[in-house]
Design a protein around this motif. Structure first.
Motif: not given
Length: 222
Positions: A76-77, A83-90
């Motif tokens: 859950i994000v 986009t930040v979570a996708l880019d950081s690898g989360a």
């Protein structure tokens, strides 16, 4: 022609989703103890907008992910951290990516690509979202919205992007309007009370408003 049930189509699509993930991960079938954990985006509070997510849930229930060496976990994000979570690898996967998020990903230069569609087909004939104003109000044309407020439940969603794109064609820039967060259930009330000058309403609310006769749709998105 052979008829395929809706349930069978979901099963086939879910299988296709699981298989399509493998090239992106480079994962071969593995034993249970060797499963690779992957995080899949899931909307906050599970607010009921699940079109497309049922494919993932079916795949998970049928064991497709485990079969191909994946321990798929829903993460859950918040939408604004997508986009930040996708880019950081989360996040490893972001299903049901709306137009606005694809655009944001590309604009930011993120190394993301579409692996497979996890969304049921869009139907252009559906009502979609609409930019609605009061029919007895001062807003008659796009230019009348300069310096005005537009209410919507999802300020970062594609409905706003489509509306702003449409307004820009009439000389109304993004900075010329103010986007105001308004709960979906209160859109009509806030519009009637003058809290906003227009609302971005999604079906069936936009349809109901227009049918009442006191409102009209300036613009209809998809």
């Amino acid at each position: 022609m052979m008829q395929i049930s809706f349930r069978e189509r979901l099963r086939m699509l879910a299988g296709a989703l699981a298989l399509a993930l493998l090239p992106a991960l480079g994962v071969a079938p593995a034993a249970a103890e060797d499963l690779k954990t992957v995080k899949i985006f899931f909307p906050p509070l599970n607010f009921g907008w699940t079109a497309g997510y049922e494919l993932i849930e079916v795949a998970q229930a049928q064991g497709y992910f485990r079969k191909h060496g994946l321990d798929a976990q829903l993460a859950i994000v918040p939408w604004d951290q997508y986009t930040v979570a996708l880019d950081s690898g989360a996040l490893d996967f972001a299903p049901f990516a709306d137009y606005a998020y694809f655009i944001a990903a590309y604009d930011k230069g993120l190394k993301a690509k579409e692996v497979v569609s996890s969304t049921l087909p869009f139907n252009p004939a559906t009502a979609g979202d609409g930019l609605v104003v009061r029919s007895d109000g001062p807003i008659k044309k796009p230019e009348d919205l300069k310096g005005k407020k537009i209410g919507t439940q999802w300020p970062s969603f594609s409905g706003v992007w489509f509306a702003l794109d449409w307004l820009s064609k009439y000389g109304v820039k993004k900075e010329d309007v103010t986007i105001v967060p308004v709960p979906q259930a209160q859109l009509q009330q806030v519009l009637d009370q003058g809290g906003v000058d227009a609302v971005i309403a999604y079906a069936p609310i936009n349809i109901d408003l227009v049918r009442k006769g006191n409102y009209r749709q300036l613009f209809l998105g998809v």
